[in-house]
Structure formats: C-alpha cells, structure tokens
Design a protein around this motif. Structure first.
Motif, PDB file in Angstrom:
ATOM      1  N   GLU A  72       0.848  -1.184   0.000  1.00 50.99           N
ATOM      2  CA  GLU A  72       0.000   0.000   0.000  1.00 50.99           C
ATOM      3  C   GLU A  72       0.885   1.235   0.000  1.00 50.99           C
ATOM      4  OE1 GLU A  72      -3.339   0.146  -0.150  1.00 50.99           O
ATOM      5  OE2 GLU A  72      -3.529  -2.051  -0.174  1.00 50.99           O
ATOM      6  N   ARG A  75      -2.866   5.055  -0.341  1.00 48.02           N
ATOM      7  CA  ARG A  75      -4.102   4.532  -0.926  1.00 48.02           C
ATOM      8  C   ARG A  75      -3.911   3.899  -2.297  1.00 48.02           C
ATOM      9  NH1 ARG A  75      -5.813   9.184   1.189  1.00 48.02           N
ATOM     10  NH2 ARG A  75      -6.040  10.165  -0.847  1.00 48.02           N
ATOM     11  N   HIS A  77      -2.265   0.815  -4.527  1.00 46.08           N
ATOM     12  CA  HIS A  77      -1.780  -0.527  -4.243  1.00 46.08           C
ATOM     13  C   HIS A  77      -0.915  -0.973  -5.404  1.00 46.08           C
ATOM     14  CE1 HIS A  77      -1.648  -4.926  -3.907  1.00 46.08           C
ATOM     15  NE2 HIS A  77      -1.778  -4.709  -2.602  1.00 46.08           N
ATOM     16  N   HIS A  97     -12.283   1.960  -8.547  1.00 46.94           N
ATOM     17  CA  HIS A  97     -10.883   2.298  -8.756  1.00 46.94           C
ATOM     18  C   HIS A  97     -10.429   1.899 -10.159  1.00 46.94           C
ATOM     19  CE1 HIS A  97     -10.974  -1.670  -6.572  1.00 46.94           C
ATOM     20  NE2 HIS A  97     -10.401  -2.017  -7.709  1.00 46.94           N
ATOM     21  N   ALA A 147      -7.559   4.745  -6.583  1.00 47.76           N
ATOM     22  CA  ALA A 147      -8.934   5.114  -6.259  1.00 47.76           C
ATOM     23  C   ALA A 147      -9.448   6.123  -7.276  1.00 47.76           C
ATOM     24  CB  ALA A 147      -9.009   5.702  -4.853  1.00 47.76           C
ATOM     25  N   ASP A 150      -9.114   9.712  -6.188  1.00 48.13           N
ATOM     26  CA  ASP A 150      -7.767  10.278  -6.266  1.00 48.13           C
ATOM     27  C   ASP A 150      -7.405  10.637  -7.706  1.00 48.13           C
ATOM     28  OD1 ASP A 150      -7.269  10.127  -3.544  1.00 48.13           O
ATOM     29  OD2 ASP A 150      -6.471   8.103  -3.662  1.00 48.13           O
ATOM     30  N   THR A 206       1.943  10.995  -0.063  1.00 47.54           N
ATOM     31  CA  THR A 206       0.834  11.650  -0.758  1.00 47.54           C
ATOM     32  C   THR A 206       1.338  12.487  -1.926  1.00 47.54           C
ATOM     33  OG1 THR A 206      -0.519  11.720   1.242  1.00 47.54           O
ATOM     34  CG2 THR A 206      -1.075  13.274  -0.500  1.00 47.54           C
ATOM     35  N   ARG A 209       2.406  10.133  -4.648  1.00 49.25           N
ATOM     36  CA  ARG A 209       1.220   9.588  -5.315  1.00 49.25           C
ATOM     37  C   ARG A 209       0.666  10.582  -6.321  1.00 49.25           C
ATOM     38  NH1 ARG A 209      -3.504   9.954  -1.642  1.00 49.25           N
ATOM     39  NH2 ARG A 209      -3.454  12.062  -2.502  1.00 49.25           N
ATOM     40  N   ARG A 298      -8.467  14.360   5.281  1.00 50.61           N
ATOM     41  CA  ARG A 298      -7.199  13.655   5.031  1.00 50.61           C
ATOM     42  C   ARG A 298      -6.069  14.212   5.891  1.00 50.61           C
ATOM     43  NH1 ARG A 298      -6.961  13.340  -1.596  1.00 50.61           N
ATOM     44  NH2 ARG A 298      -8.228  11.466  -1.876  1.00 50.61           N
ATOM     45  N   GLU A 331     -16.585   6.332  -0.581  1.00 45.09           N
ATOM     46  CA  GLU A 331     -16.354   5.923   0.800  1.00 45.09           C
ATOM     47  C   GLU A 331     -17.027   6.922   1.720  1.00 45.09           C
ATOM     48  OE1 GLU A 331     -12.142   5.857   1.355  1.00 45.09           O
ATOM     49  OE2 GLU A 331     -11.967   8.033   1.559  1.00 45.09           O
ATOM     50  N   THR A 336     -12.565   8.137   5.310  1.00 45.67           N
ATOM     51  CA  THR A 336     -11.490   9.057   4.900  1.00 45.67           C
ATOM     52  C   THR A 336     -10.705   9.549   6.104  1.00 45.67           C
ATOM     53  OG1 THR A 336     -12.844   9.811   3.026  1.00 45.67           O
ATOM     54  CG2 THR A 336     -10.998  11.204   3.671  1.00 45.67           C
ATOM     55  N   ASN A 339      -8.296   6.906   7.401  1.00 45.78           N
ATOM     56  CA  ASN A 339      -7.149   6.639   6.527  1.00 45.78           C
ATOM     57  C   ASN A 339      -6.158   7.783   6.495  1.00 45.78           C
ATOM     58  OD1 ASN A 339      -8.278   4.168   5.841  1.00 45.78           O
ATOM     59  ND2 ASN A 339      -9.358   5.016   4.059  1.00 45.78           N
TER      60      ASN A 339
END
Length: 339
Positions: A72, A75, A77, A97, A147, A150, A206, A209, A298, A331, A336, A339
């Motif tokens: 992970e 968020r 994978h 996703h 996701a 995202d 983050t 990502r 977040r 979600e 949120t 996470n």
C-alpha cells in the motif's frame, strides 16, 4: 515472489535498460508477499480484498498457484500477480478504482472484444468496468490500483477546473510506447521508496502519489488529453463566478449571489457552467465544498471530527452530507478520516 522473467526481456530493446532498472527496484522494494495459495476460494477472497468484487474461474484447479506480492502506498496498491494456470477473471459490478496493468509475460484477452494483450503491453480497467479477462497459464502482471476519487482529484488539479465529462483512459497501450514507459517508471519509483518511520512520511507518500498520477494523466491517452495540452480559456463572467465560489464556498452562497458577483443573470451563469464545467453552478459549489471537506479530513489532526469539518464547509444535515460524500468519493467521511 521473485520474478521468473526480467521485464527487460518483455519490452523493446530501446526500453530494456529502463525495464531492468524497474525490475531491480521491484526485487528490492517494499513489496511483500500477500498470498500464496492453491485454493480457488482463498484466491478469490484475497483478490476481492485487494481489487474489489471478483469472480474467479480456474481452468484446472489442481494447477492453481496464485502468488501475489503487494504494498500500500498512500491509498495506491502496487502488486505483482500470477496464477500459474489458465484463468478467467471478472469484476461483476463497479468497484471504485482504476487498475493499470503491465503484462510482464504471457497473454491476456478481454472477454468482451477478445482483444489480445501480449508481453510488454499495458492496459487499464475503469472503475465501472465489469467485463472480464482471460489469462494464459504463464501470465504475470504488475498492477497499480488507483482510487477513482484520487485520479479525479489529480485530473482536476492539472486542468485547474472541475471535470466537464467522465474521465476515460485508452484500454490498451502497446509495448515500448510512452504510456508503458510511464507506468513502469511510476511502479519502479513508488516500489523503491522506503517506508519511512516518521510522522511526516504520509505527506511524502501523498506528494509522490499525486506526482505519479499526474505522470499517468500526461502520458497515457485519455479523454482529457487535449484539454491538458491546451486548456480552454474561461469567459470572464464564468471565471469571476468560479473564483467567487472558491472564496465564499463555506458560506454557501445562493445562485443569485454568484450571478451578481459575476455580473451576469442567473440563466447566463447556468449556461456558462454547463458549457465549461458540465454541471450547474449549484452542483459545482457542492462538489467544491465536498472536495475541501475531503482535503480537511485527510490532513485532520487527532481529535478532529467529521461533524466539525462538515459544519466548517456549510454541511449541517449530516445524513444528506454523508450520502453525497459517498456518492462522490466511494467511501464514507469517517473512512477518509481513519485513513
């Protein structure tokens, strides 16, 4: 799972060095063994947990040898998967996703059109895609699960505006092309990033990502490629209205307030938003407020509640707010926040 075939042998000569570098990164990375099983039910359960609803059909159950490595990452994978036998996989309902896949070896067919993917090719499954895949026994995949929320957020950030139409990526990208190279870079870089034991590590992941999603949006053909190359200029009145919404969103201004600030009538305001954002001014305002709530959740400090953040952005009916939030992001607000 150790690779049985280097990526370098599955891509063109022009990309072999990059492929070898990615293979090294994956071999010495944060990826860990998630599952090794010969039990079809266990295999299906594990895949459901990682990628969403799965229907798995194995041609010869006695030869199944699922091996899954994964990690992970903010968020995302990252995963390596092989089945060891010919397999059919389907996602029977929407799963929320994107799954970008690089075919390290073997062959894959999309069940709907029987399009063939060979070694070195890459493809993507959309969040609402439900048809399946047929995979050869020697197939090995590298996957990146993203996701939908995202990816949508990254696309909006690049555009500087909300999405006027659904985001779609090209299903199939051939070996050696720029999209495949971008996916390999993203996978290799993320996999090689250590899991730092620091409080600020989440901010690092983050940001990495977001950079990874920006690269995929720029390199992989999609329904916003032309817009990213040359974003359409907003008319002055629409730009004024958008900026007014951004500045006063927490106050939940009325459509009349927004139109007055923009210097146009309510009907002209609505036409401008429908044309350039694909939504009404009311809908744009609601989506903007939901996006700000998500950002706040977040980055929330310990002790912050969903109720407090929702109220800060003008959401007082919590039941309606939660339903709208789940509709937009797939979600609940409390998920949120956790996470």
């Amino acid at each position: 799972m150790q690779s049985t075939q280097p990526i370098a042998t599955a891509v063109s000569t022009g990309h072999s060095l990059q492929g070898a570098e990615v293979e090294t990164a994956l071999g010495h990375s944060r990826l860990v063994s998630v599952c090794e099983t010969t039990n079809p039910d266990e295999a299906q359960a594990v895949l459901c947990g990682v990628y969403g609803p799965h229907a798995l059909r194995v041609q010869d159950e006695s030869t199944l040898a699922l091996k899954l490595r994964g990690a992970e990452f903010a968020r995302l994978h990252l995963g390596e998967v092989r089945y060891g036998t010919s397999t059919r996989m389907a996602m029977p309902r929407a799963h929320g996703h994107w799954v970008f896949s690089y075919l390290r070896q073997g062959e894959v067919w999309r069940s709907g059109d029987r399009e063939l993917y060979g070694a070195g090719d890459a493809g993507v499954i959309a969040p609402d895609e439900v048809h399946g895949l047929e995979m050869s026994g020697d197939m090995e995949l590298l996957n990146l699960r993203v996701a939908d929320a995202d990816m949508g957020s990254a696309c909006r950030s690049l555009l500087g505006s909300d999405l006027a139409h659904p985001l779609r990526f090209a299903d199939h990208c051939g070996a050696g092309g720029a999209p495949v190279a971008a996916l390999l870079r993203v996978l290799g870089h993320l996999a090689a990033t250590p899991a730092y034991p620091h409080a600020a590590a989440q901010r690092l992941e983050t940001s990495l990502r977001d950079a990874a999603l920006f690269e995929l949006l720029l390199a992989w053909p999609n329904s916003y490629t032309r817009g990213l190359d040359a974003p359409a200029a907003l008319p002055l009145s629409t730009r004024r209205a958008r900026d007014y919404i951004h500045a006063h969103a927490a106050d939940v201004p009325s459509v009349a307030d927004i139109a007055t600030a923009a210097g146009v009538g309510v009907r002209a305001l609505a036409r401008g938003f429908e044309r350039h954002f694909g939504v009404s001014p009311q809908r744009y305002l609601q989506q903007y407020r939901l996006d700000r709530v998500r950002e706040a959740l977040r980055s929330a400090a310990p002790g912050v509640t969903v109720t407090a953040v929702a109220a800060e952005w003008g959401f007082w009916q919590l039941g309606s707010f939660a339903a709208r939030y789940r509709e937009r992001f797939g979600e609940s607000p409390s998920q949120t926040l956790k996470n």
